[in-house]
Design an enzyme around this catalytic site. Structure first.
Site, PDB file in Angstrom:
ATOM      1  N   LYS A  85      -5.061   0.126   5.605  1.00  0.00           N
ATOM      2  CA  LYS A  85      -5.658  -0.049   4.280  1.00  0.00           C
ATOM      3  C   LYS A  85      -6.654  -1.205   4.329  1.00  0.00           C
ATOM      4  CE  LYS A  85      -3.481   0.495  -0.061  1.00  0.00           C
ATOM      5  NZ  LYS A  85      -2.330   0.101  -0.872  1.00  0.00           N
TER       6      LYS A  85
HETATM    7  C1  E4P Z   1      -1.762   1.615  -3.593  1.00  0.00           C
HETATM    8  O1  E4P Z   1      -2.448   2.026  -2.696  1.00  0.00           O
HETATM    9  C2  E4P Z   1      -2.173   0.475  -4.457  1.00  0.00           C
HETATM   10  O2  E4P Z   1      -2.169  -0.718  -3.731  1.00  0.00           O
HETATM   11  C3  E4P Z   1      -1.256   0.383  -5.643  1.00  0.00           C
HETATM   12  O3  E4P Z   1      -1.110   1.685  -6.184  1.00  0.00           O
HETATM   13  C4  E4P Z   1      -1.742  -0.596  -6.693  1.00  0.00           C
HETATM   14  O4  E4P Z   1      -0.927  -0.474  -7.820  1.00  0.00           O
HETATM   15  P1  E4P Z   1      -0.914  -1.552  -9.003  1.00  0.00           P
HETATM   16  O5  E4P Z   1      -2.211  -1.498  -9.729  1.00  0.00           O
HETATM   17  O6  E4P Z   1       0.238  -1.134  -9.871  1.00  0.00           O
HETATM   18  O7  E4P Z   1      -0.681  -2.888  -8.350  1.00  0.00           O
END
Ligand code: E4P
Length: 218
Positions: A85
């Protein structure tokens, strides 16, 4: 649409995997901190074991390309399931380009516009993650963004798959599916909520009561 679990909590991953509905997992530094995952690499390895074959996203924290590529190679060494990521910055997309050439899959994260998604696809991202809930939080249309990105990916035959991220409630999951997202990454609580309907609970109770009454009448 596939469902990934958005969690670094091993108990949640094990339970959700047992339900038979998830085909991958996404983590981020916040989720790892929340799970108290001090040995980050061990947690990622265990998630890979719990969800065999599924893409498991682990995030880099460097801000320069060389640092990101170095971290990415170390993470990719944990297991072939690991997907890196990377935030949608110029340094991040340069890293995506290099990693794609090495055959390392990437998930471009913190995407809040279609323009950013186009850049991620152009750099060779395997996945792109628009953040639905965080956009809704500031009064913008998160699911509208997912739909727009899916349209562009389809129109130009990009191989990049769209992961609807930052999901807050079951309607976000349904909306992501209707918008054509390839994947929704769903927090454990919301995944559990997806099963629920009052008529299902009522129906089970009624069938149980009728069955017991029948046994009593024998
Ligand atoms: C996943 O890839 C993201 O990091 C995550 O869904 C972010 O979620 P949030 O906005 O609830 O922190």
């Amino acid at each position: 649409m596939k469902i990934f679990l958005d969690s670094a909590n091993l108990g949640e991953v094990q339970t959700a995997a047992g339900w038979g509905v998830i085909s991958g997992v996404t983590t981020n530094p916040t989720l790892l901190a929340r799970a108290g995952a001090k040995d980050f690499q061990a947690v990622v390895a265990e998630i890979c074991r719990l969800v065999p074959g599924g893409p498991i996203s682990a995030e880099v924290v460097s801000s320069d390309t060389a640092g990101m590529v170095q971290e990415a190679r170390e993470l990719a060494d944990i297991d072939p399931q690991v997907v890196i990521k990377i935030p949608v910055t110029p340094a991040g997309l340069a890293a995506v380009k290099q990693l794609a050439a090495e055959g390392i899959r990437t998930n471009v994260t913190l995407v809040f516009s279609t323009a950013q998604a186009i850049l991620a696809a152009a750099a060779g991202a395997t996945f792109v993650s628009p953040f639905v809930g965080r956009l809704d939080d500031i009064g913008q249309d998160g699911l509208g963004l997912v739909q727009e990105i899916v349209t562009v990916m389809d129109t130009y035959d990009y191989s990049t798959e769209v992961i609807a991220a930052s999901i807050r409630h079951p309607q976000h999951v349904v909306g992501a599916a209707l918008a054509g997202a390839h994947i929704a990454t769903v927090p454990f609580k919301v995944l559990g909520q997806l099963f629920e309907h009052p008529l299902t609970a009522q129906g089970i109770e009624r069938f149980q009561a009728d069955w017991e009454a029948l046994q009593g009448n024998k």
